[in-house]
Design a protein around this motif. Structure first.
Motif, PDB file in Angstrom:
ATOM      1  N   SER A  64       0.401  -1.062  -0.314  1.00  0.00           N
ATOM      2  CA  SER A  64      -0.172   0.045  -0.441  1.00  0.00           C
ATOM      3  C   SER A  64       0.890   1.645  -0.225  1.00  0.00           C
ATOM      4  O   SER A  64       2.027   1.617   0.871  1.00  0.00           O
ATOM      5  CB  SER A  64      -0.766   0.103   1.335  1.00  0.00           C
ATOM      6  N   GLU A  67       1.889  -2.665  -9.435  1.00  0.00           N
ATOM      7  CA  GLU A  67       0.604  -2.775 -10.511  1.00  0.00           C
ATOM      8  C   GLU A  67      -0.278  -3.621  -9.308  1.00  0.00           C
ATOM      9  O   GLU A  67      -0.145  -3.782  -7.798  1.00  0.00           O
ATOM     10  CB  GLU A  67       0.936  -4.585 -11.346  1.00  0.00           C
ATOM     11  N   ARG A  68      -1.329  -2.461  -9.572  1.00  0.00           N
ATOM     12  CA  ARG A  68      -2.483  -2.828  -8.401  1.00  0.00           C
ATOM     13  C   ARG A  68      -2.801  -4.146  -8.614  1.00  0.00           C
ATOM     14  O   ARG A  68      -3.680  -4.619  -9.794  1.00  0.00           O
ATOM     15  CB  ARG A  68      -4.325  -1.653  -9.250  1.00  0.00           C
ATOM     16  N   ILE A  77      -1.088  -3.125  -4.032  1.00  0.00           N
ATOM     17  CA  ILE A  77      -0.070  -3.620  -4.709  1.00  0.00           C
ATOM     18  C   ILE A  77       0.577  -4.173  -4.696  1.00  0.00           C
ATOM     19  O   ILE A  77       0.572  -4.384  -3.628  1.00  0.00           O
ATOM     20  CB  ILE A  77       0.055  -1.946  -5.165  1.00  0.00           C
TER      21      ILE A  77
END
Length: 323
Positions: A37, A69-70, A75
């Motif tokens: 995060s 990347e999410r 992430i």
């Protein structure tokens, strides 16, 4: 694409990293991987979330690569991000280590010596050797890293350590030497309350109902367990844990019928002040040749060995000639 075709691109990316990347951004990468995060990573580093977001974006622009990347829980690193994080972690660990050395020099240390040691060598060699060394050289800062052999040898070869106290590696690089310092063997240990603790010439078959504490799979004594103990006791039972941690080993040996196969060299590090006699070496009627371990010793660059290391080893040779 041929491997050589990537070299110019690699030099370009290295040049960008050297010119534009800040240490704070590298710290952010590690925090992002741990926290998953941006908000939590920023708080951990005492940064604002917007500053952390901007720092990550700048790093991705410099490299022209997406590093995170999410996903549904926050992430995570991309393949490129993970590759960079692995390198950054090594760099940060080395910076932490050298910071200890620099702090000692600021506080008056006259020199520094960086040593690595496997647990057996730490207990059997360095514990007593450093006490003698400091009596003669109290202003020298010695940094000792205790870990598994492969990791320490990698640090030694890359220049991160001056010497490693270990067993002779299977492959010895040409530019390094290994000097044996102490003979060693595997022994069976148990709590002083174990029924076999006071018996003599205990046959291995008498441990048919024992519960073993396994050594980790990448150390020499594990091979002896598998080829000697299991050869005679194919139905042997063991705890669902393998360890080189002495506190964990001591705790497990407190269980009824618990025994362990360990290097004799680590036995001095086990508790001897427990009620009912602490930890005991069982007197086993087993061929000593089957229990032999490679000598413990020291590995360092062939030349020149640091003068401080030479002084340290002279103390050991004087007190413990290896005949």
């Amino acid at each position: 694409m041929r491997e050589s075709d990537s070299f110019p691109e690699g030099r370009v990316l290295f040049s960008r990293l050297a010119k534009h990347v800040r240490l704070r951004q590298l710290q952010l990468l590690l925090a992002l991987q741990q926290c998953c995060s941006i908000a939590k990573a920023a708080a951990h580093l005492d940064m604002s979330q917007s500053a952390a977001t901007q720092a990550l974006a700048e790093l991705e622009r410099v490299l022209d690569l997406r590093l995170f990347e999410r996903h549904s829980r926050g992430i995570r690193p991309t393949q490129a991000g993970q590759a960079l994080i692995d390198a950054v972690r090594s760099v940060m660990n080395q910076l932490e280590d050298v910071s200890e050395t620099l702090a000692a020099i600021r506080m008056g240390a006259s020199a520094a010596l960086r040593l690595g040691s496997i647990p057996a060598a730490a207990h059997a060699i360095l514990a007593q050797l450093l006490a003698q060394f400091y009596a003669l050289r109290p202003q020298v800062h010695v940094d000792v890293q205790e870990s598994e052999g492969p990791r320490l040898l990698s640090l030694l070869i890359s220049g991160g350590l001056d010497a490693v106290f270990c067993r002779r590696p299977a492959l010895l690089p040409e530019s390094f030497v290994f000097e044996p310092l102490l003979r060693d063997e595997a022994v069976v240990v148990a709590a002083g309350t174990h029924p076999l603790a006071v018996r003599q010439a205990v046959p291995l078959a008498a441990l048919g109902d024992a519960r073993w504490v396994l050594p980790t799979s990448n150390i020499a004594v594990r091979d002896i367990f598998e080829h000697t103990v299991l050869a005679q006791l194919p139905q042997a039972q063991w705890f669902p844990v393998s360890t080189v941690s002495l506190p964990v080993l001591e705790g497990l040996l407190g269980h009824p019928r618990a025994v362990a196969l360990v290097p004799r060299s680590i036995v001095p590090g086990l508790a001897h002040d427990r009620p009912a006699g602490g930890i005991r070496i069982l007197d086993m009627a087993v061929d000593r040749a089957a229990l032999a371990l490679a000598d413990l010793g020291v590995m360092h660059a062939r030349e020149p060995a640091p003068p401080l290391l030479q002084d340290l080893l002279k103390l050991w040779r004087a007190a413990h000639p290896l005949g």
